[in-house]
Design a protein around this motif. Structure first.
Motif, PDB file in Angstrom:
ATOM      1  N   ASN A 187      43.173  31.058  -5.166  1.00 24.83           N
ATOM      2  CA  ASN A 187      43.138  32.383  -5.590  1.00 24.83           C
ATOM      3  C   ASN A 187      41.757  32.725  -6.291  1.00 24.83           C
ATOM      4  O   ASN A 187      41.404  31.860  -7.259  1.00 24.83           O
ATOM      5  N   THR A 201      43.127  38.831  -8.090  1.00 21.23           N
ATOM      6  CA  THR A 201      43.753  39.825  -7.402  1.00 21.23           C
ATOM      7  C   THR A 201      43.320  41.092  -8.558  1.00 21.23           C
ATOM      8  O   THR A 201      43.405  40.844  -9.845  1.00 21.23           O
ATOM      9  N   HIS A 225      48.245  45.955   0.432  1.00 24.18           N
ATOM     10  CA  HIS A 225      47.516  45.020  -0.356  1.00 24.18           C
ATOM     11  C   HIS A 225      46.525  44.375   0.694  1.00 24.18           C
ATOM     12  O   HIS A 225      46.910  43.697   1.505  1.00 24.18           O
ATOM     13  N   LEU A 263      44.241  41.674   1.832  1.00 30.95           N
ATOM     14  CA  LEU A 263      43.788  40.127   1.493  1.00 30.95           C
ATOM     15  C   LEU A 263      42.428  39.791   2.310  1.00 30.95           C
ATOM     16  O   LEU A 263      42.217  39.959   3.475  1.00 30.95           O
ATOM     17  N   PHE A 314      50.651  35.027  -3.904  1.00 29.88           N
ATOM     18  CA  PHE A 314      50.484  36.417  -3.583  1.00 29.88           C
ATOM     19  C   PHE A 314      51.693  37.253  -3.580  1.00 29.88           C
ATOM     20  O   PHE A 314      52.803  36.679  -3.556  1.00 29.88           O
ATOM     21  N   ARG A 374      46.027  47.434  -4.038  1.00 20.79           N
ATOM     22  CA  ARG A 374      45.497  46.307  -4.482  1.00 20.79           C
ATOM     23  C   ARG A 374      44.800  45.356  -3.645  1.00 20.79           C
ATOM     24  O   ARG A 374      45.002  45.283  -2.241  1.00 20.79           O
ATOM     25  N   THR A 422      43.743  41.088  -3.020  1.00 14.35           N
ATOM     26  CA  THR A 422      43.633  39.391  -3.407  1.00 14.35           C
ATOM     27  C   THR A 422      42.479  38.900  -2.566  1.00 14.35           C
ATOM     28  O   THR A 422      42.561  39.119  -1.324  1.00 14.35           O
TER      29      THR A 422
END
Length: 514
Positions: A222, A225, A36, A38, A28, A213, A215
């Protein structure tokens, strides 16, 4: 975005709790001035990752760099001192202290002889709150505030001081649309100063409004992203739920895009005797409230925080008494002296704050599921452990609770799985009246759809349902009828088919508050 050194650079982070692998090599990155997001389903590893960042959890392996420097925080205090501000779902406020005292806790401005003058403290706090646009009174004690205002207080506390990284875990879970705007404006202001924001949420429409962005984590790994501008809602949902869940993806898209479902309970009849009816009810918070909810009907209560929505549910549940007027249950006048009487009559409540009102976090799933039905689980003075365990296992299976077993303590579950257990307490026996206060707070896109299915199942079986939600799309999609509440009064009641989308409902709520 610049190519400056990342504020956060986490590589190959792994962490296990016993045999459970919570994180399995997660990467990350957070850049200066970006938001960003999550994302991931409950149990995907989001909260675990940010607790590794904050020093609450110690990673098993992997590297963490803050401003390019290798870092191993030993405590949350070290993380805070480095300029990282965390706002978790579990609020860290002291309930018996004022908002002002909480904002300045540990950094109080001192006067002569190093004494703290309460008047100065409140004045400084109120000035700061007003500048940030937070509609909270600095001299109010935290435990007197609605949950949404406690959440705003926690966010305001995090924004104070010299922060460089701000982590927000489900920050809008109980906020109205207007309060969301206050939060979004505050986030935009801090990013202008180069602060990076990690934004954890289950409300996907927020991602497209505020993030640069995103993720996605799935099962501790993951899943991708992306630049927010380069991904569609459908692709994002598919990344969250994974392959083989196309039906769930389309179901979630219907909610996120604000489409009203045609699957409302069809069993409600205007000629049926109401399950619950309030006739001109007055108490310390309600002023002449009249409404009726019939078998199979889902009634939504819309309104601003503090409008009296929660107090209506509390009156139905026996937490508040009607000083004037009448409460009728299944056609008969009632005056429950305690919630225990209401529970025995078939009334269930999913409260606004699951941690304070809905669960015993230090106890097991089995014990929590048994709590509302203890009289029915007691035989000749003995607790029926086998039946209690059977009900707990049925609740875990029915609601898809991610857990090693029913002996797991609630504090070890993710927020969404905790919320499922709150629902699980009321599955057996099924209630005649289901009262829901913010039922999907902190619940992921998959679990949310499952909860909607449970609500509709109750309605189809003839249960009357009353639901409060700050998510107007949720109310429009889920409910048959909506009552708009303001200042302890029902301003208007409408059928959801007569509302022109979320904007129409938002306008209705705003007009009621004028």
């Amino acid at each position: 975005m610049t190519e400056a050194t990342p504020l956060i650079d986490m590589r190959d982070i792994a962490l296990s709790f016993g045999v459970v692998k919570a994180l399995r090599g997660v990467d990350f990155e957070l850049r200066p001035g970006e938001v960003h997001a999550l994302l991931g389903q409950n149990g995907a590893g989001k909260s675990t990752l940010i607790k590794v960042l904050s020093g609450v959890y110690q990673r098993d392996s992997g590297d963490v760099r803050i401003h390019g420097e290798p870092t191993q925080f030993k405590s949350a205090q070290e993380s805070r001192e480095s300029g990282i501000a965390m706002v978790y779902q579990d609020l860290s406020l002291v309930p018996t202290m004022t908002v002002a005292a909480n904002l300045f806790l540990g950094r109080e401005p001192h006067g002569p002889l190093k004494l703290v003058r309460n008047g100065d403290l409140v004045a400084k706090a109120q000035k700061y709150l007003d500048e940030q646009g937070f509609p909270v009174k600095a001299n109010a004690t935290v435990d007197s505030l609605p949950f949404a205002y406690r959440q705003l207080t926690e966010i305001a506390k995090a924004l104070m001081g010299d922060i460089r990284i701000l982590v927000l875990d489900e920050p809008t879970s109980a906020l109205s649309a207007g309060e969301e705007e206050i939060l979004f404006d505050a986030v935009k202001e801090v990013t202008k100063r180069g602060v990076g924001v990690v934004y954890v949420t289950h409300r996907l429409h927020e991602v497209f409004r505020i993030s640069d962005r995103v993720t996605v984590l799935r099962d501790g790994l993951n899943a991708g992203t992306f630049q927010t501008a380069d991904i569609t809602m459908e692709a994002l949902v598919q990344s969250i739920v994974g392959p083989g869940h196309e039906k769930l993806t389309q179901s979630t898209l219907s909610l996120e895009e604000g489409e009203r479902r045609a699957s409302h309970a069809a069993g409600s009849s205007k000629s049926a005797t109401p399950v619950i009816e309030l006739r001109d009810v007055h108490n310390e918070r309600l002023h002449g409230v009249s409404l009726a909810v019939r078998p199979g009907e889902i009634l939504g209560l819309a309104g601003m925080v503090g409008s009296g929505r929660t107090e209506i549910l509390e009156t139905m549940f026996g937490l508040r008494r009607a000083a004037e007027g009448e409460v009728r249950y299944q056609g008969e006048p009632v005056a429950w002296r305690s919630p225990a009487r209401a529970i025995a009559a078939g009334v269930a409540l999913i409260p606004e704050d699951r941690h304070l009102q809905g669960l015993v976090l230090g106890d097991t799933i089995a014990a929590n599921v048994a709590l509302p039905q203890l009289p029915g689980l007691t035989r000749s003075g003995m607790f029926a452990r086998r039946e209690a365990a059977r009900r707990a296992r049925a609740a875990v299976s029915d609601l898809n609770v991610r857990t090693p077993g029913i002996s797991t303590k609630l504090q070890n579950l993710s927020g969404g799985n905790q919320q499922k257990v709150v629902f699980g307490k009321w599955l057996t026996p099924e209630p005649k009246l289901l009262l829901l206060d913010e039922p999907t707070v902190g619940v992921d896109v998959g679990a949310r759809d499952e909860i909607y299915g449970i609500i509709r199942r109750f309605a189809r079986a003839g249960c009357a349902v009353v639901v409060i939600s700050s998510d107007l799309v949720e109310l429009e999609m889920l409910c048959d009828n909506l009552a708009v509440v303001h200042d302890g009064r029902i301003v208007t009641t409408v059928h959801t088919s007569d509302i022109e989308g979320e904007e129409g409902l938002h306008q209705l709520v705003q007009e009621s508050a004028r």
